[in-house]
Motif scaffolding. Structure first.
Motif, PDB file in Angstrom:
ATOM      1  N   HIS A  24       0.831  -1.193   0.000  1.00  0.00           N
ATOM      2  CA  HIS A  24       0.000   0.000   0.000  1.00  0.00           C
ATOM      3  C   HIS A  24       0.866   1.243   0.000  1.00  0.00           C
ATOM      4  O   HIS A  24       1.879   1.308   0.689  1.00  0.00           O
ATOM      5  CB  HIS A  24      -0.900   0.011   1.243  1.00  0.00           C
ATOM      6  CG  HIS A  24      -1.955  -1.042   1.201  1.00  0.00           C
ATOM      7  ND1 HIS A  24      -3.243  -0.799   0.799  1.00  0.00           N
ATOM      8  CD2 HIS A  24      -1.903  -2.372   1.499  1.00  0.00           C
ATOM      9  CE1 HIS A  24      -3.946  -1.922   0.862  1.00  0.00           C
ATOM     10  NE2 HIS A  24      -3.154  -2.893   1.281  1.00  0.00           N
ATOM     11  N   CYS A  30      -3.579   5.376  -3.322  1.00  0.00           N
ATOM     12  CA  CYS A  30      -3.305   3.947  -3.195  1.00  0.00           C
ATOM     13  C   CYS A  30      -4.341   3.140  -3.988  1.00  0.00           C
ATOM     14  O   CYS A  30      -5.507   3.522  -4.090  1.00  0.00           O
ATOM     15  CB  CYS A  30      -3.328   3.553  -1.718  1.00  0.00           C
ATOM     16  SG  CYS A  30      -2.974   1.809  -1.444  1.00  0.00           S
ATOM     17  N   CYS A  32      -5.978   0.592  -3.369  1.00  0.00           N
ATOM     18  CA  CYS A  32      -7.129   0.038  -2.653  1.00  0.00           C
ATOM     19  C   CYS A  32      -8.246   1.073  -2.480  1.00  0.00           C
ATOM     20  O   CYS A  32      -9.332   0.737  -2.033  1.00  0.00           O
ATOM     21  CB  CYS A  32      -6.704  -0.524  -1.304  1.00  0.00           C
ATOM     22  SG  CYS A  32      -6.356   0.740  -0.067  1.00  0.00           S
ATOM     23  N   HIS A  52      -7.217   2.011   4.733  1.00  0.00           N
ATOM     24  CA  HIS A  52      -6.945   1.218   3.539  1.00  0.00           C
ATOM     25  C   HIS A  52      -7.703  -0.102   3.624  1.00  0.00           C
ATOM     26  O   HIS A  52      -8.023  -0.585   4.709  1.00  0.00           O
ATOM     27  CB  HIS A  52      -5.439   0.964   3.414  1.00  0.00           C
ATOM     28  CG  HIS A  52      -4.671   2.199   3.072  1.00  0.00           C
ATOM     29  ND1 HIS A  52      -3.984   2.347   1.896  1.00  0.00           N
ATOM     30  CD2 HIS A  52      -4.494   3.354   3.758  1.00  0.00           C
ATOM     31  CE1 HIS A  52      -3.407   3.546   1.875  1.00  0.00           C
ATOM     32  NE2 HIS A  52      -3.698   4.180   2.987  1.00  0.00           N
TER      33      HIS A  52
HETATM   34 ZN   LIG Z   1      -4.081   0.976   0.409  1.00  0.00          ZN
END
Ligand SMILES: [Zn+2]
Length: 64
Positions: A24, A30, A32, A52
């Motif tokens: 990450h 990021c 995600c 996250h």
């Molecule tokens: Zn992430």
């Protein structure tokens, strides 16, 4: 299930799953797709917490 809490600036913190399937980035960009959530701190100021999402689905296993 281990989560890292990292402050990246005075007003921004990230909770990141450790040992996830991906690495990450400590950034809103990021992969995600973390969404910033305002969190009030004890001194009355507000910081942004970016939670996250783990790609191994550990959140779902933690739900009782
Ligand atoms: Zn992430």
């Amino acid at each position: 299930m281990t989560w890292l809490v990292a402050e990246t600036s005075e007003h921004t913190a990230h909770t990141v799953p450790l040992d996830d399937l991906i690495v990450h980035e400590l950034a809103q960009a990021c992969v995600c797709g973390p969404q910033p959530v305002p969190v009030a701190r004890g001194d009355g100021s507000v910081c942004w917490l970016l939670s996250h999402h783990s790609l191994d689905g550990r959140e779902r296993r933690e739900v009782s």
